[in-house]
Motif scaffolding. Sequence first.
Motif, PDB file in Angstrom:
ATOM      1  N   MET A  46       0.827  -1.210   0.000  1.00 52.96           N
ATOM      2  CA  MET A  46       0.000   0.000   0.000  1.00 52.96           C
ATOM      3  C   MET A  46       0.858   1.255   0.000  1.00 52.96           C
ATOM      4  O   MET A  46       0.558   2.229  -0.704  1.00 52.96           O
ATOM      5  CB  MET A  46      -0.923  -0.009   1.229  1.00 52.96           C
ATOM      6  N   ILE A  47       1.942   1.286   0.776  1.00 50.34           N
ATOM      7  CA  ILE A  47       2.813   2.462   0.767  1.00 50.34           C
ATOM      8  C   ILE A  47       3.504   2.589  -0.582  1.00 50.34           C
ATOM      9  O   ILE A  47       3.749   3.701  -1.069  1.00 50.34           O
ATOM     10  CB  ILE A  47       3.838   2.405   1.927  1.00 50.34           C
ATOM     11  N   MET A  48       3.785   1.465  -1.235  1.00 51.56           N
ATOM     12  CA  MET A  48       4.349   1.516  -2.579  1.00 51.56           C
ATOM     13  C   MET A  48       3.365   2.150  -3.557  1.00 51.56           C
ATOM     14  O   MET A  48       3.749   2.958  -4.418  1.00 51.56           O
ATOM     15  CB  MET A  48       4.725   0.109  -3.048  1.00 51.56           C
ATOM     16  N   SER A  49       2.077   1.808  -3.425  1.00 56.29           N
ATOM     17  CA  SER A  49       1.070   2.384  -4.321  1.00 56.29           C
ATOM     18  C   SER A  49       0.940   3.892  -4.109  1.00 56.29           C
ATOM     19  O   SER A  49       0.729   4.648  -5.064  1.00 56.29           O
ATOM     20  CB  SER A  49      -0.284   1.698  -4.113  1.00 56.29           C
ATOM     21  N   ILE A  50       1.076   4.340  -2.852  1.00 56.26           N
ATOM     22  CA  ILE A  50       1.027   5.780  -2.569  1.00 56.26           C
ATOM     23  C   ILE A  50       2.190   6.494  -3.247  1.00 56.26           C
ATOM     24  O   ILE A  50       2.020   7.553  -3.875  1.00 56.26           O
ATOM     25  CB  ILE A  50       1.045   6.039  -1.057  1.00 56.26           C
ATOM     26  N   LEU A  51       3.387   5.918  -3.126  1.00 56.07           N
ATOM     27  CA  LEU A  51       4.568   6.526  -3.740  1.00 56.07           C
ATOM     28  C   LEU A  51       4.453   6.548  -5.260  1.00 56.07           C
ATOM     29  O   LEU A  51       4.815   7.536  -5.911  1.00 56.07           O
ATOM     30  CB  LEU A  51       5.827   5.762  -3.300  1.00 56.07           C
ATOM     31  N   ILE A  52       3.947   5.457  -5.831  1.00 56.75           N
ATOM     32  CA  ILE A  52       3.793   5.392  -7.291  1.00 56.75           C
ATOM     33  C   ILE A  52       2.755   6.409  -7.756  1.00 56.75           C
ATOM     34  O   ILE A  52       2.953   7.108  -8.755  1.00 56.75           O
ATOM     35  CB  ILE A  52       3.395   3.966  -7.726  1.00 56.75           C
ATOM     36  N   PHE A  53       1.640   6.507  -7.016  1.00 56.70           N
ATOM     37  CA  PHE A  53       0.605   7.465  -7.374  1.00 56.70           C
ATOM     38  C   PHE A  53       1.131   8.897  -7.317  1.00 56.70           C
ATOM     39  O   PHE A  53       0.882   9.711  -8.214  1.00 56.70           O
ATOM     40  CB  PHE A  53      -0.594   7.309  -6.436  1.00 56.70           C
ATOM     41  N   SER A  54       1.883   9.208  -6.262  1.00 57.08           N
ATOM     42  CA  SER A  54       2.439  10.552  -6.121  1.00 57.08           C
ATOM     43  C   SER A  54       3.466  10.834  -7.209  1.00 57.08           C
ATOM     44  O   SER A  54       3.520  11.945  -7.750  1.00 57.08           O
ATOM     45  CB  SER A  54       3.077  10.697  -4.736  1.00 57.08           C
ATOM     46  N   ALA A  55       4.278   9.836  -7.568  1.00 61.71           N
ATOM     47  CA  ALA A  55       5.297  10.016  -8.605  1.00 61.71           C
ATOM     48  C   ALA A  55       4.674  10.261  -9.976  1.00 61.71           C
ATOM     49  O   ALA A  55       5.292  10.884 -10.842  1.00 61.71           O
ATOM     50  CB  ALA A  55       6.207   8.793  -8.658  1.00 61.71           C
ATOM     51  N   GLY A  56       3.458   9.771 -10.177  1.00 58.50           N
ATOM     52  CA  GLY A  56       2.792   9.954 -11.461  1.00 58.50           C
ATOM     53  C   GLY A  56       2.092  11.284 -11.619  1.00 58.50           C
ATOM     54  O   GLY A  56       1.482  11.545 -12.666  1.00 58.50           O
ATOM     55  N   SER A  57       2.189  12.161 -10.598  1.00 59.94           N
ATOM     56  CA  SER A  57       1.477  13.438 -10.638  1.00 59.94           C
ATOM     57  C   SER A  57       1.726  14.266 -11.901  1.00 59.94           C
ATOM     58  O   SER A  57       0.793  14.868 -12.441  1.00 59.94           O
ATOM     59  CB  SER A  57       1.836  14.277  -9.399  1.00 59.94           C
ATOM     60  N   PRO A  58       2.987  14.337 -12.418  1.00 62.61           N
ATOM     61  CA  PRO A  58       3.214  15.176 -13.616  1.00 62.61           C
ATOM     62  C   PRO A  58       2.481  14.711 -14.876  1.00 62.61           C
ATOM     63  O   PRO A  58       2.257  15.521 -15.776  1.00 62.61           O
ATOM     64  CB  PRO A  58       4.744  15.085 -13.806  1.00 62.61           C
ATOM     65  N   ILE A  59       2.119  13.419 -14.962  1.00 60.25           N
ATOM     66  CA  ILE A  59       1.509  12.927 -16.209  1.00 60.25           C
ATOM     67  C   ILE A  59      -0.011  12.836 -16.132  1.00 60.25           C
ATOM     68  O   ILE A  59      -0.656  12.531 -17.129  1.00 60.25           O
ATOM     69  CB  ILE A  59       2.086  11.553 -16.608  1.00 60.25           C
ATOM     70  N   TYR A  60      -0.600  13.108 -14.953  1.00 62.39           N
ATOM     71  CA  TYR A  60      -2.052  13.004 -14.830  1.00 62.39           C
ATOM     72  C   TYR A  60      -2.743  14.159 -15.540  1.00 62.39           C
ATOM     73  O   TYR A  60      -2.211  15.269 -15.641  1.00 62.39           O
ATOM     74  CB  TYR A  60      -2.477  12.994 -13.363  1.00 62.39           C
TER      75      TYR A  60
END
Length: 540
Positions: free
Chosen positions: A203-217
């Motif tokens: 779950m913490i990995m998914s949070i980090l991945i989601f946050s890292a994808g912010s520039p492409i959303y």
Amino acid sequence: MAGGQRQQRLNKSCILLIAIAGIERFAFKGVASNLVTYLTDVVNLSNSSAAKMVNSWVGFTSIMPLLVAPIADAYWHKYSTIMVSSFLYFVGLVALTTTALARSWHHRNRTMSSSFLSLSLYLISLGQGGYNPSLQAFGADQLGEEEELPCSKDDKSYNKKTLFFQWWYFGVCSGSLLGVTVMSYIQDTFGWVPGFAIPAISMIMSILIFSAGSPIYLYKQHEFLEAKKPIMNIFQTIKASALRCFHSEITLPNDKSEVLELELQEKPLCPENLESLKDLNDDSKSGMYLLKNVKVMVRLLPIWTMLLMFAVIFQQPATFFTKQGMTMKRNIGADFKIPPATLQSAITLSIILLMPLYDKIFIPITQVITRQDKGISVMQRMGIGMVLSIIAMIIAALVETRRLEIGRQMRSAGLHSETVPLSIFWLLPQYILLGISDIFTVVGMQEFFYGEVPRTMRTMGIALYTSVFGVGSFVSALLITLVEVYTSSKGIPSWFCDDMVEARLDNYYWLLSWLSAVSLLLYALLCKYYLKKSDSDSEY
């Protein structure tokens, strides 16, 4: 040509969010699928108490989106909702891991650890209540703000939208499959601390991945700046929401307002211009908008009620089906034993493998028979799934009767082992049938509740679908309580006796079959007189 190719592909942000949804399902199923085993073997609850606790927790988890989604839609942006909810989700998983660690070290203070266990589970529910609907709505936003979700195949964006939802469902099923199989084996083999810690880490990995994808959303107009400072905006959004709750009036922001001003035009999956927003606000003040929403809810309530028994049946694999499997022959070879919860993967595998056959084989055949473009209607699709779920319960009752017969024969011969020489694979047919019924009823429910509500209520439509399983879980817990009260008044052993040779789960399965058959009959009558949205009110 390029445009045609683009319609057949999902963009990077969609693919990333589908992967994140799969990770979340891995974490949740890694906990939920085998939780009844943890409650009976480690927490030392009785079979009925453990089943009721799992049912209540799953029910609360499933019904939370119905409570959280309207608040999130009105006050929060989807990006912030996902971040806050996923953080609560993670904290709940860490707390659950802590309870398992505390029990492995200390065995005395059971009351405190049991209370902390309940708190951690319901913290997971609270986090998931805002996380799931917001993540799916945010994923749909990636297809373009100007596009509406498809209502018919005449819509030019239908193929791309359908492709997104198909892959979303595939990602969810894949994560569920891994959660059920991998985590059940780890929990039964290596213990509950790593068994709960791995979902927390994922779950913490998914949070980090989601946050890292912010520039492409792809963000709606007022979400862009917010995404640049996710952590700060989480706390600022919470503060703004709390302050707003103390005010009786909600005012529309002007163009020069701060980014954190709460805006009513943030409606998931349905961008609105300022003029229509003012009309919506006027309707809300006059009470007309609320009355229209209530009218929609009342119209859908009878069908929603008849689907509850289907949801009750779907609580059995994670509770009593798993307890059945624990008493059956599970060996493969000399050393390996199949974790009983792993058989729940048969449901997901059935969905993944047979879903393509629905469109490629079943629909063409029904088109020839019915001479209709869709083959069968959405309501017929749900009805077929309900029939299959009843057949699954009848098979479950017959298998359980056979298991009890063998167990009693062993007792008569002087053998007191709860494990009977009946292969656990005898349970596979009921799991597979439930998977097939899922293809019909669950997918049909999504389409039905989404299509029968106005555009401004489509997130609520999704929440209505999930709430069927939430309330169905509470109904399941209530049925268990009523059966226990009835059997105790008769002075006979409970149907859910901890001694699985004395238990009468077969009677319970027959009861569920009869109640489901009554619901199916009433459902068929309701379908005959049901007035579809297209035949009643125009979309607003």
